[in-house]
Design an enzyme around this catalytic site. Structure first.
Site, PDB file in Angstrom:
ATOM      1  CB  SER A  29       6.791  -3.884  -3.980  1.00  0.00           C
ATOM      2  OG  SER A  29       6.618  -5.123  -3.146  1.00  0.00           O
TER       3      SER A  29
ATOM      4  CB  SER B  67       6.626   1.202  -7.927  1.00  0.00           C
ATOM      5  OG  SER B  67       6.202   2.662  -8.314  1.00  0.00           O
ATOM      6  CG  ASP B  68       0.692  -1.293  -6.162  1.00  0.00           C
ATOM      7  OD1 ASP B  68       0.251  -0.686  -7.159  1.00  0.00           O
ATOM      8  OD2 ASP B  68       0.603  -1.907  -5.698  1.00  0.00           O
ATOM      9  CB  THR B  69       2.646   2.861  -2.925  1.00  0.00           C
ATOM     10  OG1 THR B  69       3.817   2.768  -3.458  1.00  0.00           O
ATOM     11  CG2 THR B  69       2.829   3.267  -1.521  1.00  0.00           C
TER      12      THR B  69
ATOM     13  CE  LYS C 182       1.374  -0.807 -11.503  1.00  0.00           C
ATOM     14  NZ  LYS C 182       1.491   0.040 -10.215  1.00  0.00           N
TER      15      LYS C 182
END
Length: 194
Positions: free
Chosen positions: A113, A76-78, A59
């Protein structure tokens, strides 16, 4: 406090998530939202935190060459990591039901992250929270899906909603991480910039 220290920087949050945007407001940070469409596909051999690290960086790479001197991009990524499998956002009610049902009475990891990118560097951090669910009835799961439509949430649930109050037996680690952003870690990192 931190807002004053960061005034020479411009924080750009590249997230459409209303929860992440609210966290930045609640942390009392000035920020701008800048969104890009990024296809969130990762190599199939990646596991757990490797997936969220990869996607948070992916991203950020979409903004390559566009950042000004004083800009800090935050992406971010979850995911929910359960039984050696990544649970992302469910596509429909059936998928949401099977995700939640598989986690009933067990413990899973919620992994987020976060990538901080400037025009000179890129820093990645992550957090892992263990969440244990009570044994859940099919009736409760169906009620939740029907009334709360959790299709924009990794693992098909929001801990801050009715479901979290009813279903979650134990949280080990950052609560805000389960909502999509380890706020204490993000705040701590931003303080290192000043």
């Amino acid at each position: 406090m931190l807002k004053e220290k960061l005034k020479k920087y411009k924080i750009i949050l590249a997230s459409g998530s209303p929860r992440r945007q609210q966290f930045f407001k609640d942390l009392d940070l000035d920020f701008e939202i800048r969104l890009k469409d990024v296809e969130e596909i990762y190599p199939p051999e990646l596991k757990a935190v490797e997936i969220t690290d990869y996607l948070a960086e992916l991203k950020a790479k979409a903004f390559e060459g566009e950042l000004k001197e004083n800009e800090i991009l935050v992406t971010s990524d979850t995911i929910v990591w359960h039984q050696n499998k990544a649970l992302g956002k469910p596509k429909n009610a059936d998928e949401a039901f099977s995700m939640i049902k598989s986690m009933s009475g067990t413990t899973h990891d919620v992994i987020t992250s976060v990538c901080f990118k400037t025009n000179q560097s890129s820093t990645l951090l992550h957090d892992i929270t263990k969440v244990t669910f009570n044994d859940l009835s099919d009736e409760a799961i169906l009620y939740y899906i029907e009334n709360y439509k959790p299709y924009d949430k990794a693992g098909a649930y929001g801990i801050q909603e009715w479901f979290g109050f009813m279903a979650v037996a134990k949280v080990e680690g950052s609560y805000t991480n389960v909502m999509g952003l380890p706020t204490a870690k993000v705040y701590d990192f931003l303080t290192t910039l000043v």
